[in-house]
Design a protein around this motif. Sequence first.
Motif, PDB file in Angstrom:
ATOM      1  N   SER A 246       0.862  -1.173  -0.077  1.00  0.00           N
ATOM      2  CA  SER A 246       0.174   0.036  -0.118  1.00  0.00           C
ATOM      3  C   SER A 246       1.013   1.344  -0.030  1.00  0.00           C
ATOM      4  CB  SER A 246      -0.806  -0.047   1.213  1.00  0.00           C
ATOM      5  OG  SER A 246      -0.112   0.235   2.415  1.00  0.00           O
ATOM      6  N   ASP A 250      -3.126   5.010  -2.307  1.00  0.00           N
ATOM      7  CA  ASP A 250      -4.183   4.008  -2.454  1.00  0.00           C
ATOM      8  C   ASP A 250      -5.467   4.397  -1.672  1.00  0.00           C
ATOM      9  OD1 ASP A 250      -2.565   2.773  -4.005  1.00  0.00           O
ATOM     10  OD2 ASP A 250      -1.759   1.314  -2.231  1.00  0.00           O
ATOM     11  N   LYS A 253      -8.446   5.266  -3.913  1.00  0.00           N
ATOM     12  CA  LYS A 253      -9.075   4.468  -4.962  1.00  0.00           C
ATOM     13  C   LYS A 253     -10.458   4.193  -4.776  1.00  0.00           C
ATOM     14  CE  LYS A 253      -4.743   1.530  -5.691  1.00  0.00           C
ATOM     15  NZ  LYS A 253      -3.964   0.193  -5.377  1.00  0.00           N
ATOM     16  N   ARG A 257     -13.016   4.888  -1.075  1.00  0.00           N
ATOM     17  CA  ARG A 257     -13.722   5.970  -0.776  1.00  0.00           C
ATOM     18  C   ARG A 257     -14.685   5.970   0.255  1.00  0.00           C
ATOM     19  NH1 ARG A 257     -14.274   7.359  -7.262  1.00  0.00           N
ATOM     20  NH2 ARG A 257     -12.062   7.569  -7.831  1.00  0.00           N
TER      21      ARG A 257
END
Length: 465
Positions: A246, A250, A253, A257
Amino acid sequence: MAQTSSTSQPVPSGTHHQVSRFVIIVSAIAAIGGLLFGYDTGVISGAILFIKEQFRLDSTMQEFVVSSVLVGSVTGAALGGLLGDRFGRRHMIILAGIIFGLGALLTAFTPNLTILVIGRVIVGVGIGIASFISPMYISEVAPKSIRGTLVFLNQLALTLGILLSYWVDYLFTNVSEGWRLMLGLAIVPALALALGMAKMPDSPRWLIMRNRGGQARKVLHQIRGTQNVDAELEEIHSSLATEGSSQWSDLLKPALRLPLMIGIGLAIFQQVTGINTVIYYAPTIMEFSGLKSAGASILATTGVGVINVLFTIVGSWFVDRAGRRPLLLTSLIGMAISLALLAVSFQLPQLASSLGVAVVIILMLYVASFAIGLGPVFWLLISEIYPLNIRSKAMSVATVANWGANLIVAMTFLSIVNALGRPGAFWLYAVLTLCSVVFTYLLVPETKGRTLEQIQEELKTHHLK
């Protein structure tokens, strides 16, 4: 999304998690981080009554002294996210205890206001780290069947810390420069946390993430009280293999969210609904209501602290039975009603003769509502909804948002009271609480009865486009 996610998925065969006495001990020691958090949150409410006299502080400077710890907390939360994955949850909790202890000593022996503020900032760094690393560690070692209850231990310790701080404040009310002892006694739980965690194991999920599977197996044997941990190890390995490594980017992404929005949203709502105006300024609010002596105000505040502890225990009983969403919604509705009643109490002149009693009762209702839901469930949810590979970073972001909102609320409460009046200030918090009800109803999922890995799969199918 929240409605469709409330049905528990079946648990795969072989993933039943044993509940051992040792995992409860591990969780209880890690929860001392919550005690530190609570003690410092509460102790300043009484100490500031004497600090303001000794250093002749106006309302702006009082806000600055109270809020300086929050500057450190934001910093600590950010550092915890950066270092939690690298050095592990256990080592970061130990570091938090050491930092907190050093800051407590500095505030107790401060020769002037500047050093006092520096000490408060250092204390804040320790709190900022512990505030999310402790519940994350507990979440990662706990079996799913009682994960909510064990993470609630952190919040219970927090409320006990607040109550303890109120008793200490009252005990040293009539002692010359007693505020130094109020602040300095925090060294005791700080040492207990650092020394206690030195004997505890690392999180098995963190060990697997660091490619130390052999150690992870040994830890799981120890904390589960059984040799049958193959299914759990396989589930963790499988989830981590899917997630991969990670980066901070990230977090943006699509699949993350919604969890990020939930974490940040709850973090902000936990603060802007006014809880820490009550904790930091409870004796001051009591003085608003007509209780003129510092001792009487602190003693009345202690009753609020008792309610905080008792209803956290109530919440811990329900969280793995009723679930997270029902507790959150019940909590927020109760808080909104309490804040409206508080505003009305300050608004009606005919209540002047009994205002002190009314304010104490309403504050108890408000704190009870917070304690069963929004207080602990926020920390529980952010320890559950993020994938292992990015959990530390995501929880750090949510915690920074929480402490940032806390800082804004603490630095503006007395100013808002001066600008809007006492009724206006509490009406504002009531409206913000109603907004948090809508947010929770629309977005917050139910995580009861799932493993952490099952929660990640569930959220992947409901992410925002």
